[in-house]
Design an enzyme around this catalytic site. Structure first.
Site, PDB file in Angstrom:
ATOM      1  N   ARG A 229       0.860  -1.178   0.000  1.00  0.00           N
ATOM      2  CA  ARG A 229       0.000   0.000   0.000  1.00  0.00           C
ATOM      3  C   ARG A 229       0.905   1.240   0.000  1.00  0.00           C
ATOM      4  O   ARG A 229       1.924   1.269   0.685  1.00  0.00           O
ATOM      5  CB  ARG A 229      -0.888   0.038   1.252  1.00  0.00           C
ATOM      6  CG  ARG A 229      -2.040  -0.969   1.245  1.00  0.00           C
ATOM      7  CD  ARG A 229      -3.082  -0.661   0.174  1.00  0.00           C
ATOM      8  NE  ARG A 229      -4.180  -1.615   0.181  1.00  0.00           N
ATOM      9  CZ  ARG A 229      -4.282  -2.676  -0.637  1.00  0.00           C
ATOM     10  NH1 ARG A 229      -3.344  -2.931  -1.533  1.00  0.00           N
ATOM     11  NH2 ARG A 229      -5.333  -3.477  -0.567  1.00  0.00           N
ATOM     12  N   GLU A 258      -4.630   6.809  -5.924  1.00  0.00           N
ATOM     13  CA  GLU A 258      -4.623   6.068  -7.194  1.00  0.00           C
ATOM     14  C   GLU A 258      -5.868   6.425  -7.980  1.00  0.00           C
ATOM     15  O   GLU A 258      -6.947   6.500  -7.387  1.00  0.00           O
ATOM     16  CB  GLU A 258      -4.567   4.560  -6.923  1.00  0.00           C
ATOM     17  CG  GLU A 258      -3.279   4.164  -6.213  1.00  0.00           C
ATOM     18  CD  GLU A 258      -3.183   2.657  -5.919  1.00  0.00           C
ATOM     19  OE1 GLU A 258      -4.029   1.882  -6.406  1.00  0.00           O
ATOM     20  OE2 GLU A 258      -2.256   2.265  -5.202  1.00  0.00           O
ATOM     21  N   HIS A 277      -0.759  -0.378 -10.058  1.00  0.00           N
ATOM     22  CA  HIS A 277      -1.383  -1.351  -9.146  1.00  0.00           C
ATOM     23  C   HIS A 277      -1.756  -2.652  -9.877  1.00  0.00           C
ATOM     24  O   HIS A 277      -2.935  -3.011  -9.976  1.00  0.00           O
ATOM     25  CB  HIS A 277      -2.618  -0.745  -8.471  1.00  0.00           C
ATOM     26  CG  HIS A 277      -2.975  -1.425  -7.180  1.00  0.00           C
ATOM     27  ND1 HIS A 277      -3.413  -0.757  -6.077  1.00  0.00           N
ATOM     28  CD2 HIS A 277      -2.944  -2.733  -6.809  1.00  0.00           C
ATOM     29  CE1 HIS A 277      -3.656  -1.611  -5.094  1.00  0.00           C
ATOM     30  NE2 HIS A 277      -3.377  -2.835  -5.531  1.00  0.00           N
TER      31      HIS A 277
END
Ligand code: NDP
Length: 314
Positions: A229, A258, A277
């Site tokens: 994270r 994000e 991601h």
């Protein structure tokens, strides 16, 4: 009466439809239906819900909830709701996810070990320079977080010849992989590692744990791979350490916000590789089988699967 399980998500209608189809293919005790396409009164007696990035507010509309199956592995956004609403939060634990993540950890470790970012920079300048090739056994990789994902990554790195040391909250023996814990253990990992792979959950203790004091004491020229994270890293401290040459390169798959803002300095920094991601997306078919098994078992035996510890936050 046939039980309906609400699927609560903010992942887009098409993606939600695909998940519901995959889940219903596996379930025998009940049927999953879209929460957003139903009337909320239909779920006034629901004891179980399936979630994928839900609005926590929607869970508050289910007064009888006993447990919630998350389709994602990271559940930090739901911990507070689970605590206040007193339901058991079950996260996705899928061996396939661990395999996929271990592949990502190995890929980016080899990318750094084989100096690919440096060769890319050389190519931009049309420079033909051969760098000394070290053996993986000359490279120490620290793995922060030795849980389902970190352990699989550590095993895979070791199998590929890297020296591996793990860091976890509690003392543990990890199938012959040296594992340290506590503040002194973290410092030890950072002072000896060439590459650090982050696979920690985001909790109040891991928030900004990669910060200026730690980076200042790190092995000079260390590289960092963050697959967990964004909030685990203090962004400003990392950028300063990259600029000062304390950190050689950072491969970042996750960020505070994000998608990463267009204006963010990471995009153009030569010492940063930005990934959107993508390290280990949940695999629909294997994850649907695991969630369905948990739910069917609950309806046949009354067993709530192992839940996240809401005090620890993971
Ligand atoms: P686990 O809960 O299985 O393992 C967590 C590990 O972190 C454990 O070893 C635990 O220690 C350790 N840990 C927790 N808190 C601390 C602390 N304060 N200090 C030191 N160690 C600590 O989690 P997973 O391995 O399944 O997943 C890790 C994270 O990866 C997820 O929470 C998620 O955020 C992220 N993730 C990212 C994805 C991506 O695509 N980028 C995909 C999936 C997950 P101990 O063993 O002592 O309990």
């Amino acid at each position: 009466m046939h039980v309906k399980i609400p699927f609560i998500s903010r992942i887009g209608a098409e993606e939600e439809e695909a998940w519901i189809e995959a889940l219903n293919k596996e379930l025998s005790s009940c049927t999953v239906v879209s929460y957003s396409k139903s009337r909320s009164e239909e779920f006034s007696l629901s004891e179980v819900a399936l979630v994928a990035n839900p609005n926590p507010q929607d869970l508050r509309a289910l007064p009888k909830l006993r447990w919630v199956q998350s389709l994602w592995s990271g559940v930090e956004a739901l911990i507070e709701t689970a605590r206040s609403q007193d339901f058991a939060l079950v996260r996705m634990k899928d061996p396939q996810l661990a395999q996929t993540m271990s592949e990502a950890a190995l890929t980016w470790t080899l990318y750094l070990h084989r100096s690919i970012p440096k060769y890319r920079q050389q190519q931009n300048k049309k420079l033909w320079i051969k760098r000394k090739l070290k053996q993986p056994s000359e490279c120490t990789v620290g793995v922060l977080g030795m849980g389902a994902l970190g352990h699989a990554a550590a095993e895979r790195l070791r199998a590929n010849g890297f020296k591996v040391v793990g860091w976890s909250r509690t003392e543990r023996e990890s199938n012959g992989i040296r594992c340290v814990c506590g503040d002194s253990g973290l410092l030890e990992v950072f002072s000896m590692a060439n590459i650090v792979v982050i696979l920690l959950p985001l909790t109040q203790h891991t928030l900004r744990i990669i910060n200026k004091p730690l980076l200042t004491k790190a092995n000079p020229g260390i590289s960092i791979i963050n697959l967990a994270r964004g909030q685990v890293i203090d962004e400003e401290a990392l950028l300063a350490a990259l600029d000062d040459g304390l950190v050689d390169h950072a491969v970042l798959d996750v960020f505070d916000n994000e998608p990463l803002e267009q204006s963010h300095p990471y995009w153009k920094h030569p010492g940063v590789t930005v990934l959107p991601h993508v390290s280990a997306p949940t695999n629909k078919s294997t994850a649907a089988k695991i969630a369905a098994l948990n739910i069917d078992r609950y309806f046949s035996e009354g067993a709530v699967p192992t839940e996240v510890d809401s005090q620890l936050g993971y």
